[in-house]
Design a protein around this motif. Structure first.
Motif, mmCIF file in Angstrom:
data_model
loop_
_atom_site.group_PDB
_atom_site.id
_atom_site.type_symbol
_atom_site.label_atom_id
_atom_site.label_comp_id
_atom_site.label_asym_id
_atom_site.label_seq_id
_atom_site.Cartn_x
_atom_site.Cartn_y
_atom_site.Cartn_z
ATOM 1 N N ARG A 1 1.670 4.258 16.731
ATOM 2 C CA ARG A 1 2.172 4.045 15.374
ATOM 3 C C ARG A 1 1.028 3.822 14.385
ATOM 4 N N GLY A 2 -0.051 3.222 14.817
ATOM 5 C CA GLY A 2 -1.126 2.858 13.891
ATOM 6 C C GLY A 2 -2.170 3.929 13.683
ATOM 7 N N ARG B 1 -6.140 5.660 11.775
ATOM 8 C CA ARG B 1 -6.205 4.594 10.774
ATOM 9 C C ARG B 1 -6.705 5.125 9.441
ATOM 10 N N GLY C 1 -1.661 6.903 10.251
ATOM 11 C CA GLY C 1 -0.820 5.889 10.871
ATOM 12 C C GLY C 1 -0.621 4.692 9.959
ATOM 13 N N ASP C 2 0.129 3.713 10.467
ATOM 14 C CA ASP C 2 0.431 2.513 9.669
ATOM 15 C C ASP C 2 -0.761 1.580 9.526
ATOM 16 N N CYS C 3 -1.732 1.645 10.441
ATOM 17 C CA CYS C 3 -2.879 0.739 10.356
ATOM 18 C C CYS C 3 -3.738 1.108 9.158
ATOM 19 N N CYS D 1 -1.348 -9.230 10.785
ATOM 20 C CA CYS D 1 -0.922 -7.844 10.647
ATOM 21 C C CYS D 1 0.439 -7.746 9.964
ATOM 22 N N MET E 1 1.227 -5.634 6.633
ATOM 23 C CA MET E 1 2.282 -4.619 6.578
ATOM 24 C C MET E 1 3.275 -4.915 5.456
ATOM 25 N N ARG F 1 5.260 -1.651 4.704
ATOM 26 C CA ARG F 1 5.503 -0.984 5.985
ATOM 27 C C ARG F 1 6.133 -1.968 6.965
ATOM 28 N N ARG G 1 7.037 -4.430 10.000
ATOM 29 C CA ARG G 1 6.220 -5.324 10.826
ATOM 30 C C ARG G 1 6.205 -4.809 12.272
ATOM 31 N N LEU H 1 3.396 -3.764 14.045
ATOM 32 C CA LEU H 1 2.319 -2.867 14.472
ATOM 33 C C LEU H 1 1.518 -3.535 15.594
#
Length: 489
Positions: free
Chosen positions: A249-250, A253, A267-269, A303, A307, A312, A314, A316
């Motif tokens: 998911r992350g 980056r 990704g979400d990171c 994190c 997010m 985004r 939570r 991650l």
């Protein structure tokens, strides 16, 4: 060749050291559910450690009134209503086994939660890190001060901070000695200089170890010195809850601005490094499971906050099993938390742990508060008196485990026509029963002589200890009687 040969110097300058130099860790303050839980656990642990020796517990006029006391002088361990004697050390062994299996149980369920929340090294390190923030400021201020040259301001801050370290460390070492003596009495003796030398030595050693390990070595203890991380690693499996970075998911980056310019979705990171900044051991959880992770979950708080700031979802970084991580990666539903916790492995640990606990409780409820043991004299084995009767000598140990004096009756069982008497009596007063008073919490030695008439054969017999108070109780110990016939004479 010359030792100052430039070629040799150049070669040595390229050598790589065997040990990496420590990189100081300055964790950033954070807030969240796990941080608040960590605060709670730290407060409870410190309150128990510092407060327990001062709890009073009335055991009557003949026993100490300290709730938890390791009485080395009288070889007793008191814990509220429970009193453990040296011959009952199996209770302590059982508690230690329960503690070990309890750690196995916790580790198999939630990984290194012990290390992250309740380990003494973690608790005191966390406390010292809060002192750092109080004196030096948060992470960035600490970094600036670390790099700043030594001057009056830096020296003053360091002296103040280390002074607080020493105060906390002294309170830590000083509290430990109160578990081994009456706390109010020992405190008075300690400050008036009349306490035993061992009290000052113990306080000094524990003060300095707390000061060094909690104040300066910190994460090095967890990563290099402590064997428990290596043991725990062997107890984890794919179904254990761990602090996990969900890389599917992350990755890849990228910051929010980079995501707007990227040709392919990122990704979400957002690579904010907040998870690294708050980590008390300085690791990057995004690199996967590693021995430096103590599962304190502060990176989850950091994190989740990041997010939320960028809108985004939570999670991650989250508590997650490796099996569930693979399921989420495939878009499947995670296993319910109760099914994750109560699985065959943890149920076996729980069953063994509970079984040992119930066995200890049963043994504690069934144990006798009195005991008799006999040691027969071997030299001489028997004595023939002037009237031809034969005498054997024995040393009895009568144990009274109650916190009050008790009167016992010693009864002779077997040994027909035999009688007994003590060294405080005349042999003419010998009879088949004796009465002895034993002080509270005491093992009293009693010298007893057994007499049989002329011509009696060797025999086995027993002495029975009977409590004459309303609680009652009996104990029996067997031995032998030796005569001339038993020696072939």
């Amino acid at each position: 060749m010359n030792a100052h040969d430039p070629k040799i110097s150049a070669d040595h300058s390229n050598e790589i050291g065997m040990y990496e130099k420590r990189k100081a860790v300055f964790p950033k303050a954070t807030d969240g559910a796990f941080r608040r839980f960590k605060w709670l656990v730290m407060a409870v642990c410190l309150a128990i450690y510092w407060g327990t020796p001062w709890i009073r517990w009335d055991r009557g006029p003949y026993a100490p009134d300290q709730a938890v006391l390791i009485d080395m002088a009288n070889r007793r361990f008191f814990m509220f209503n429970i009193e453990i004697w040296p011959h009952e050390f199996y209770f302590v062994a059982g508690l230690l086994i329960m503690a070990g299996i309890g750690l196995f149980l916790v580790t198999s369920v939630v990984g290194r939660a012990w290390c992250g929340y309740a380990c003494p090294q973690t608790v005191w390190t966390d406390l010292f890190q809060h002192v750092d923030r109080l004196i030096d400021g948060d992470r960035n201020a600490q970094l600036r001060l670390q790099k700043a040259p030594w001057g009056p301001a830096k020296i003053a801050r360091r002296a103040l901070k280390w002074g607080i370290y020493l105060g906390i460390s002294f309170a830590t070492g000083g509290a430990w000695i109160f578990y081994f003596a009456d706390a109010p009495t020992l405190q008075t003796e300690f400050w008036t200089g009349t306490a035993a030398p061992i009290a000052y030595a113990t306080t000094f050693v524990l003060t300095m170890t707390t000061f060094v390990l909690g104040g300066f070595m910190r994460e090095q203890v967890c990563i290099y010195m402590c064997p428990w991380p290596r043991i725990q690693t062997a107890m984890l499996d794919e179904k254990s809850l761990l602090v996990t970075y969900k890389d599917w998911r992350g990755e890849p980056r990228g910051s929010v601005k980079s995501a707007l310019k990227a040709a392919t979705p990122l990704g979400d990171c957002i690579d904010c490094l907040q998870c690294v900044a708050v980590c008390p051991t300085g690791i990057d959880i995004r690199e996967g499971p590693q021995i430096g992770c103590i599962t304190c979950a502060l990176c989850i708080d950091a994190c989740d906050k990041a997010m939320a700031d960028v809108g985004r979802p939570r999670g991650l970084i989250d508590y997650c099993t490796l099996d569930d991580a693979e399921r989420e990666k495939r878009g499947e539903t995670s296993v319910p938390i109760l099914k994750t916790v109560f699985r065959p492995r943890t149920l076996v640990y729980l069953g063994v742990w509970s079984g040992i606990g119930l066995a200890l409780l049963f043994a504690l409820g069934q144990r006798e508060r009195m005991d008799i043991s006999i040691a027969k004299d071997r030299n001489p084995e028997y004595v023939t008196l002037s009237d031809g009767s034969v005498r054997n000598a024995y040393t009895l140990k009568l144990r009274n485990m109650e916190s009050r004096p008790r009167t016992f009756r010693i009864e002779l069982r077997g040994l027909d026509n035999g009688t007994i008497y003590t060294d405080e009596m005349d042999s003419t007063a010998a009879r088949r029963q004796l009465s002895v008073e034993v002080p509270s919490d005491t093992t009293k030695p009693v010298r007893v002589y057994a007499l049989v008439p002329r011509g009696s054969a060797p025999a086995e017999f027993a002495l029975v200890l009977v409590a004459t108070d309303k609680e009652g109780g009996t104990d029996i110990s067997e031995t032998t009687f030796t005569t001339a016939q038993g020696n072939g004479q």
